[in-house]
Design a protein around this motif. Sequence first.
Motif, PDB file in Angstrom:
ATOM      1  N   GLU A  35      32.583  22.219  17.358  1.00 39.74           N
ATOM      2  CA  GLU A  35      33.331  22.771  16.009  1.00 39.74           C
ATOM      3  C   GLU A  35      34.854  23.336  16.470  1.00 39.74           C
ATOM      4  O   GLU A  35      35.073  23.513  17.643  1.00 39.74           O
ATOM      5  CB  GLU A  35      32.426  23.655  15.213  1.00 39.74           C
ATOM      6  N   LYS A  36      35.819  23.367  15.439  1.00 41.71           N
ATOM      7  CA  LYS A  36      37.071  24.065  15.797  1.00 41.71           C
ATOM      8  C   LYS A  36      36.856  25.511  16.163  1.00 41.71           C
ATOM      9  O   LYS A  36      35.754  26.003  15.563  1.00 41.71           O
ATOM     10  CB  LYS A  36      37.820  23.848  14.428  1.00 41.71           C
ATOM     11  N   THR A  37      37.494  25.995  16.819  1.00 38.87           N
ATOM     12  CA  THR A  37      37.597  27.315  17.210  1.00 38.87           C
ATOM     13  C   THR A  37      38.810  28.101  16.739  1.00 38.87           C
ATOM     14  O   THR A  37      39.837  27.799  16.529  1.00 38.87           O
ATOM     15  CB  THR A  37      37.476  27.286  18.826  1.00 38.87           C
ATOM     16  N   LYS A  38      38.753  29.400  16.754  1.00 31.33           N
ATOM     17  CA  LYS A  38      39.566  30.542  16.577  1.00 31.33           C
ATOM     18  C   LYS A  38      39.821  31.120  17.871  1.00 31.33           C
ATOM     19  O   LYS A  38      38.962  31.524  18.380  1.00 31.33           O
ATOM     20  CB  LYS A  38      39.308  31.120  15.199  1.00 31.33           C
ATOM     21  N   SER A  84      34.735  33.803  27.399  1.00 29.67           N
ATOM     22  CA  SER A  84      34.922  33.402  26.059  1.00 29.67           C
ATOM     23  C   SER A  84      33.581  32.673  25.546  1.00 29.67           C
ATOM     24  O   SER A  84      32.959  33.193  24.305  1.00 29.67           O
ATOM     25  CB  SER A  84      35.868  32.405  25.709  1.00 29.67           C
ATOM     26  N   GLU A  85      32.723  32.178  26.386  1.00 29.60           N
ATOM     27  CA  GLU A  85      31.620  31.582  26.003  1.00 29.60           C
ATOM     28  C   GLU A  85      30.514  32.739  25.866  1.00 29.60           C
ATOM     29  O   GLU A  85      29.864  32.808  24.630  1.00 29.60           O
ATOM     30  CB  GLU A  85      30.985  30.686  27.189  1.00 29.60           C
ATOM     31  N   GLU A 131      27.736  35.552  18.092  1.00 28.07           N
ATOM     32  CA  GLU A 131      26.594  34.712  17.349  1.00 28.07           C
ATOM     33  C   GLU A 131      25.270  35.355  17.315  1.00 28.07           C
ATOM     34  O   GLU A 131      24.667  35.174  16.051  1.00 28.07           O
ATOM     35  CB  GLU A 131      26.505  33.230  17.911  1.00 28.07           C
ATOM     36  N   CYS A 149      31.399  34.610  22.576  1.00 26.71           N
ATOM     37  CA  CYS A 149      30.700  34.038  21.373  1.00 26.71           C
ATOM     38  C   CYS A 149      29.455  33.953  21.115  1.00 26.71           C
ATOM     39  O   CYS A 149      28.929  34.159  19.972  1.00 26.71           O
ATOM     40  CB  CYS A 149      31.136  32.369  21.554  1.00 26.71           C
ATOM     41  N   ARG A 174      27.526  24.453  24.475  1.00 27.26           N
ATOM     42  CA  ARG A 174      28.882  23.869  24.271  1.00 27.26           C
ATOM     43  C   ARG A 174      28.978  23.268  22.656  1.00 27.26           C
ATOM     44  O   ARG A 174      27.949  23.351  21.981  1.00 27.26           O
ATOM     45  CB  ARG A 174      29.060  22.303  24.914  1.00 27.26           C
ATOM     46  N   ARG A 175      30.048  23.687  22.325  1.00 25.84           N
ATOM     47  CA  ARG A 175      30.404  23.790  20.824  1.00 25.84           C
ATOM     48  C   ARG A 175      31.010  22.671  20.486  1.00 25.84           C
ATOM     49  O   ARG A 175      32.111  22.076  21.395  1.00 25.84           O
ATOM     50  CB  ARG A 175      31.031  24.886  19.939  1.00 25.84           C
TER      51      ARG A 175
END
Length: 61
Positions: free
Chosen positions: A15-18, A44-45, A52, A48, A12-13
């Motif tokens: 921070e803001k996402t795009k 989407s996870e 990363e 990402c 889980r993040r």
Amino acid sequence: MPYLKQFVRNWRRREKTKVLTALIPESLYGDFKGYCDELNLFISEAICLLIEREMTRYLEN
């Protein structure tokens, strides 16, 4: 163990996402979606996590 399996719902993040848009063949989408469903990950996870990992390896070199 495949890379994504180690992150099954442990990720889980805060921070803001795009938004990232990608076009992929239908057959690849179906296979990848099925794989993510088996791992209980959202697409989407998984994307990402793969990005990363790629960037971490890139920045190490």
